[in-house]
Design a protein around this motif. Structure first.
Motif, PDB file in Angstrom:
ATOM      1  N   UNK A 121     -30.844   1.981  29.481  1.00  0.00           N
ATOM      2  CA  UNK A 121     -30.077   3.063  28.848  1.00  0.00           C
ATOM      3  C   UNK A 121     -31.047   4.109  28.307  1.00  0.00           C
ATOM      4  N   UNK A 122     -30.777   5.368  28.630  1.00  0.00           N
ATOM      5  CA  UNK A 122     -31.531   6.478  28.075  1.00  0.00           C
ATOM      6  C   UNK A 122     -30.672   7.139  27.002  1.00  0.00           C
ATOM      7  N   UNK A 123     -31.168   7.142  25.768  1.00  0.00           N
ATOM      8  CA  UNK A 123     -30.467   7.770  24.646  1.00  0.00           C
ATOM      9  C   UNK A 123     -31.100   9.128  24.379  1.00  0.00           C
ATOM     10  N   UNK A 124     -30.295  10.184  24.374  1.00  0.00           N
ATOM     11  CA  UNK A 124     -30.857  11.533  24.254  1.00  0.00           C
ATOM     12  C   UNK A 124     -31.253  11.879  22.820  1.00  0.00           C
ATOM     13  N   UNK A 125     -31.064  10.953  21.883  1.00  0.00           N
ATOM     14  CA  UNK A 125     -31.376  11.207  20.482  1.00  0.00           C
ATOM     15  C   UNK A 125     -31.709   9.871  19.831  1.00  0.00           C
ATOM     16  N   UNK A 126     -32.678   9.861  18.912  1.00  0.00           N
ATOM     17  CA  UNK A 126     -33.113   8.610  18.303  1.00  0.00           C
ATOM     18  C   UNK A 126     -32.090   7.986  17.363  1.00  0.00           C
ATOM     19  N   UNK A 127     -31.221   8.792  16.757  1.00  0.00           N
ATOM     20  CA  UNK A 127     -30.157   8.200  15.947  1.00  0.00           C
ATOM     21  C   UNK A 127     -29.214   7.403  16.851  1.00  0.00           C
ATOM     22  N   UNK A 179     -38.645   7.929  34.625  1.00  0.00           N
ATOM     23  CA  UNK A 179     -39.612   7.422  35.616  1.00  0.00           C
ATOM     24  C   UNK A 179     -40.194   6.088  35.175  1.00  0.00           C
ATOM     25  N   UNK A 180     -40.448   5.952  33.869  1.00  0.00           N
ATOM     26  CA  UNK A 180     -40.968   4.688  33.335  1.00  0.00           C
ATOM     27  C   UNK A 180     -39.938   3.576  33.499  1.00  0.00           C
ATOM     28  N   UNK A 181     -38.683   3.882  33.227  1.00  0.00           N
ATOM     29  CA  UNK A 181     -37.623   2.884  33.399  1.00  0.00           C
ATOM     30  C   UNK A 181     -37.507   2.455  34.856  1.00  0.00           C
ATOM     31  N   UNK A 182     -37.655   3.403  35.767  1.00  0.00           N
ATOM     32  CA  UNK A 182     -37.572   3.100  37.206  1.00  0.00           C
ATOM     33  C   UNK A 182     -38.748   2.227  37.629  1.00  0.00           C
ATOM     34  N   UNK A 183     -39.946   2.525  37.134  1.00  0.00           N
ATOM     35  CA  UNK A 183     -41.129   1.709  37.476  1.00  0.00           C
ATOM     36  C   UNK A 183     -40.966   0.268  37.003  1.00  0.00           C
ATOM     37  N   UNK A 184     -40.171   0.062  35.983  1.00  0.00           N
ATOM     38  CA  UNK A 184     -39.915  -1.288  35.491  1.00  0.00           C
ATOM     39  C   UNK A 184     -38.853  -2.009  36.318  1.00  0.00           C
ATOM     40  N   UNK A 239     -32.444  -5.953  28.776  1.00  0.00           N
ATOM     41  CA  UNK A 239     -32.073  -4.563  29.016  1.00  0.00           C
ATOM     42  C   UNK A 239     -33.150  -3.645  28.439  1.00  0.00           C
ATOM     43  N   UNK A 240     -33.443  -2.551  29.144  1.00  0.00           N
ATOM     44  CA  UNK A 240     -34.431  -1.579  28.682  1.00  0.00           C
ATOM     45  C   UNK A 240     -33.727  -0.390  28.012  1.00  0.00           C
ATOM     46  N   UNK A 241     -34.460   0.296  27.166  1.00  0.00           N
ATOM     47  CA  UNK A 241     -33.907   1.464  26.486  1.00  0.00           C
ATOM     48  C   UNK A 241     -35.031   2.400  26.085  1.00  0.00           C
TER      49      UNK A 241
END
Length: 328
Positions: A244-250, A172-177, A270-272
């Protein structure tokens, strides 16, 4: 050369029983002169008892075994830091072993830790175990506390985290951006299955009336290398991806490096966002925004469960559900 308790007794001119009782603060019946004589010999020779031999006699090792895929994983390391500090306050220490997700190695480590006489085992695993291996919460006689996202039916209850809502808030935050084309780097299912994070991604897209596109789903190993190569392939095949949404911090750390090597600027070109909220994501600049798991709360609850299991090994414990946090 390390002295034995027999040699300490001989140097002190007393019996082995007398030395043992004085060392274990049970020498009240002995004179001050005898106690001081024994303690002086111990001090002069820097004597320390054989820890594991003492454990066999006392049946209390004050050690907790840990089986983890890797101590470098942010989720695992964050919990273990809290667990270590909490347990040391009560005189317990961790014996940490790495399994690299290999079930055969996990089985070997279960056996070895049980032989060492640990009082309980914290078991981080992505593998499933039958009741023939873990019976009524124990491997042989050692209590097992699973940290496995509820994969195994833990006799002592699971600590679960509400991941779908956290992932949804991040998207949702990525979409608001202003992002309309949001990709996801998700697990390749060789280790963990992070279904809730994937569902949160799809849910947020649906609620914003954005299409779910299969070509924006990149499956990668949950490693820095996986994140790096997955991002590179994704950007080359889908150059108009804006987030890009990464499902893990590594994975997120690898994604971050790939973005830098492609001479793009994070949060401008680019956002992440990542998922876990470990310390490493806070060190880079600009820092990686991440869905934060309640690692401190998780570790504190786990330490209390361990202490309860040691005192009351036959009592079952109910599941606990914790919340994630995403700060936009």
């Amino acid at each position: 050369m390390k002295l034995t308790i027999k040699e300490i007794a001989k140097l002190s001119g007393v019996s082995v029983t007398t030395v043992s009782q004085i060392m274990n603060n049970k020498g009240g019946r002995f004179s001050e002169k005898t106690r001081n004589k024994v303690l002086k010999v111990i001090e002069e020779n820097d004597y320390a008892p054989n820890y594991f031999a003492s454990n066999i006699i006392l049946k209390k090792s004050k050690t907790i075994g840990v089986i983890a895929p890797s101590g470098s994983e942010q989720f695992t390391s964050g919990i273990l830091q809290v667990l270590r500090d909490k347990l040391q306050e009560n005189g317990y220490y961790l014996i940490i072993c790495e399994s690299d997700h290999q079930q055969a190695r996990e089985m070997d480590l279960l056996k070895k830790l049980n032989q060492l006489g640990v009082e309980a085992i914290v078991f981080f695993t992505a593998n499933q175990y039958s009741s023939e291996v873990i019976k009524q919460g124990r491997y042989l006689k050692t209590p097992i506390l699973f940290v496995d996202r509820g994969l195994n039916q833990g006799y002592y209850g699971s600590i679960l985290v509400e991941e779908e809502i956290g992932a949804c808030k991040a998207i949702e935050w990525l979409i608001r951006r202003g992002n309309q084309k949001i990709a996801i780097l998700t697990e390749d299912a060789t280790t963990y299955h992070l279904n809730e994070r994937f569902l949160g991604y799809k849910r947020a897209l649906k609620e914003a009336n954005l299409p779910f596109l299969v070509e924006l789903v990149q499956k990668v190993p949950l490693t820095i290398e996986g994140g790096y190569h997955g991002t590179t392939q994704l950007i080359h095949s889908q150059p108009d991806v804006s987030a890009i949404f990464c499902v893990d911090d590594m994975v997120a750390l690898g994604c971050y490096q790939a973005i830098y090597d492609m001479e793009k600027q994070l949060y401008r070109d680019i956002d992440m966002v990542g998922f876990d909220g470990g310390a490493m994501t806070e060190l880079v600049r600009p820092k990686i925004r991440s869905v934060k798991q309640p690692l401190e709360q998780f570790g504190a609850i786990l330490s209390e469960k361990i202490k309860k299991v040691i005192l009351y090994p036959n009592e079952r414990i109910t599941d606990v559900m914790l919340d994630t946090v995403f700060e936009d």
